[in-house]
Write a protein that holds these residues in place. Structure first.
Motif, short mmCIF file in Angstrom:
data_model
loop_
_atom_site.label_atom_id
_atom_site.label_comp_id
_atom_site.label_asym_id
_atom_site.label_seq_id
_atom_site.Cartn_x
_atom_site.Cartn_y
_atom_site.Cartn_z
N ASP A 131 -2.26 1.33 -10.63
CA ASP A 131 -1.53 0.14 -10.96
C ASP A 131 -0.76 -0.53 -9.63
N HIS A 132 -0.26 0.09 -8.77
CA HIS A 132 0.56 -0.43 -7.77
C HIS A 132 -0.60 -0.87 -6.91
N LEU A 133 -1.79 -0.30 -6.61
CA LEU A 133 -2.91 -0.79 -6.12
C LEU A 133 -3.58 -1.91 -6.22
N ILE A 134 -3.72 -2.07 -7.77
CA ILE A 134 -4.08 -3.35 -8.48
C ILE A 134 -3.31 -4.30 -7.89
N GLU A 135 -1.91 -4.13 -8.10
CA GLU A 135 -0.89 -5.39 -7.57
C GLU A 135 -1.18 -5.62 -6.14
N ALA A 136 -1.58 -4.61 -5.31
CA ALA A 136 -1.49 -5.04 -3.75
C ALA A 136 -2.96 -6.01 -3.83
N SER A 137 -3.72 -5.55 -4.56
CA SER A 137 -5.18 -6.47 -4.60
C SER A 137 -4.90 -7.86 -4.93
N LYS A 138 -4.14 -7.89 -5.89
CA LYS A 138 -3.67 -9.41 -6.51
C LYS A 138 -3.04 -10.10 -5.57
N ARG A 139 -1.91 -9.51 -4.67
CA ARG A 139 -1.26 -10.18 -3.66
C ARG A 139 -2.46 -10.57 -2.43
N LEU A 140 -3.31 -9.59 -2.24
CA LEU A 140 -4.20 -9.78 -1.05
C LEU A 140 -5.08 -11.17 -1.67
N LEU A 180 0.75 -1.16 -0.10
CA LEU A 180 -0.18 0.02 0.06
C LEU A 180 0.74 1.28 -0.20
N LEU A 181 1.83 1.01 0.77
CA LEU A 181 2.96 2.25 0.69
C LEU A 181 3.47 2.49 -0.92
N GLU A 182 3.88 1.32 -1.41
CA GLU A 182 4.31 1.66 -2.83
C GLU A 182 2.99 2.33 -3.78
N ALA A 183 1.80 2.18 -3.27
CA ALA A 183 0.72 2.68 -4.08
C ALA A 183 0.70 4.00 -3.71
#
Length: 308
Positions: free
Chosen positions: A271-280, A37-40
Motif C-alpha cells: 500500500d505504501h509502495l503504491i503511494e510512492a508510485s503515485k508521488r513519482l 520507499l523507507l515508509e514502504a
C-alpha cells in the motif's frame, strides 16, 4: 512449482529508473522518494550512478544525495559505477557498496563505456583493488546477458566465460541483466539453472526489463530456477540510454503484488509502495506503466451499480 518463501527486491528507480527521463529530479525530489520507499519498508536501494554528468545528467547529483541519506541505517545503499573513475568518486563520498556494470556483448559495451568486454574485465581488477583499499563491497552486473540489440543472441557459453573470470575476483553478487527485454522464461530457466550448477558458491541477482511484456514471467522462471533476488523499478520507469527500445524496467509494485498473491514474502508494504508510485507520477509528470497503480490490487472489491 518450486518457489522460495521469501524474495529480496532491489529498488533501482533512482538510477536505472529515471536515467532516461527528460525531467531531471532535484536532490530534494530524490530524498522525498527515498523517504517514501523507507515508509514502504524497502531496504535495498540503488541510489544513483557516478558517471560523467554530460553522459547521464540525471545522475549528476548522486553524490549530494548520498550525503543526505547515508545515515539511514535501514537502507542498504549501492551506487552504479561504469569505470575506475566512478569507483574513485564513490570512495570519496564514503560509499560502501558499488556495482560495476559492463556488457557481455562487445558492441553494446563499446556503445555504453567505449571499451571492449575484455577491456572492462581488465578494469575490474583495478576496481577490485581500489574497493579492497577503501573497504567497499563490489558487485558486478553483466548487461545484455540474455541478448543484445546490436548482435542478437549472446551465447550462454560466452556469459559463462565472463562469469568465470569475475568469480576469480571474489565479488559479492553477480547480476544478469536483460538490458532490452529480449529474454523469455524458458531461456531464463535454462540460463539460471546452468549458472547455479556451474558456480554453486556465487550469489546471483536478476535484472529484467518489461520492454516486450515478459518481465513478470521471467521473474517467475528465475525463481523456479532458484534465484531469490531481483531488481525492480518503481512505476516501471527506466531503460538503457545506449540501447534502442530499452525502456521499461519491471515494475516494483507489480512484482511485489504478484509475489504477495503467491504467498511469497518481500517485507515490503504494498500500500505504501503504491503511494510512492503515485508521488513519482506527479514528480515525473506523465503516466507510469504500473498495472497495479492503474487497476488497484486484485483483492479490491467494487460495489455493484443499481443498473446491473
Amino acid at each position: 512449482m518450486k518457489l522460495p518463501n521469501r524474495v529480496t527486491i532491489n529498488e533501482v528507480i533512482l538510477r536505472d529508473g529515471i536515467q532516461l527521463e527528460d525531467k531531471i529530479l532535484t536532490v530534494e525530489d530524490k530524498q522525498e522518494l527515498v523517504n517514501l520507499l523507507l515508509e514502504a519498508n524497502l531496504t535495498n536501494l540503488e541510489f544513483g550512478s557516478f558517471v560523467h554528468p554530460k553522459a547521464v545528467p540525471q545522475m549528476a547529483n548522486s553524490g549530494e544525495l548520498y550525503e543526505l541519506i547515508k545515515e539511514q541505517k535501514a537502507l542498504n545503499l549501492v551506487a552504479l559505477i561504469p569505470n575506475l573513475k566512478g569507483a574513485e568518486t564513490a570512495a570519496t563520498h564514503g560509499v560502501k557498496r558499488v556495482n560495476f556494470v559492463f556488457s557481455a556483448s562487445n558492441t553494446h559495451n563499446l556503445q555504453n563505456v567505449r571499451q571492449t568486454t575484455e577491456q572492462s574485465l581488465e578494469r575490474l581488477k583495478d576496481i577490485k583493488e581500489l574497493c579492497k583499499e577503501n573497504e567497499m563491497n563490489l558487485e558486478v552486473s553483466i548487461a545484455t546477458s540474455f541478448g543484445c540489440p546490436f548482435e542478437g543472441e549472446v551465447p550462454l557459453n560466452r556469459v559463462k566465460e565472463i562469469v568465470n573470470k569475475v568469480t576469480e575476483l571474489d565479488v559479492n553478487v553477480i547480476t544478469f541483466a536483460d538490458t532490452t527485454g529480449m529474454a523469455n522464461p524458458k531461456q531464463v530457466y535454462k540460463f539460471v539453472a546452468e549458472m547455479k550448477r556451474t558456480f554453486p558458491k556465487q550469489s546471483f541477482n536478476l535484472h529484467f526489463h518489461n520492454t516486450r511484456g515478459m518481465g513478470l514471467s521471467n521473474i517467475l522462471a528465475g525463481m523456479e530456477a532458484g534465484i531469490t533476488s531481483f531488481d525492480a523499478s518503481l512505476g516501471g520507469l527506466g531503460g538503457c540510454p545506449f540501447a534502442p527500445g530499452a525502456t521499461g524496467n519491471v515494475c516494483t509494485e507489480d512484482v511485489v503484488h504478484m509475489l504477495h498473491n503467491m504467498g511469497i514474502e518481500t517485507g515490503i508494504n504494498l500500500d505504501h509502495l503504491i503511494e510512492a508510485s503515485k508521488r513519482l507520477k506527479e514528480m515525473i509528470g506523465h503516466d507510469l506503466s504500473s498495472y497495479v497503480l492503474k487497476a488497484g490490487k486484485s483483492d479490491r472489491k467494487y460495489s455493484v451499480s443499481a443498473e446491473v
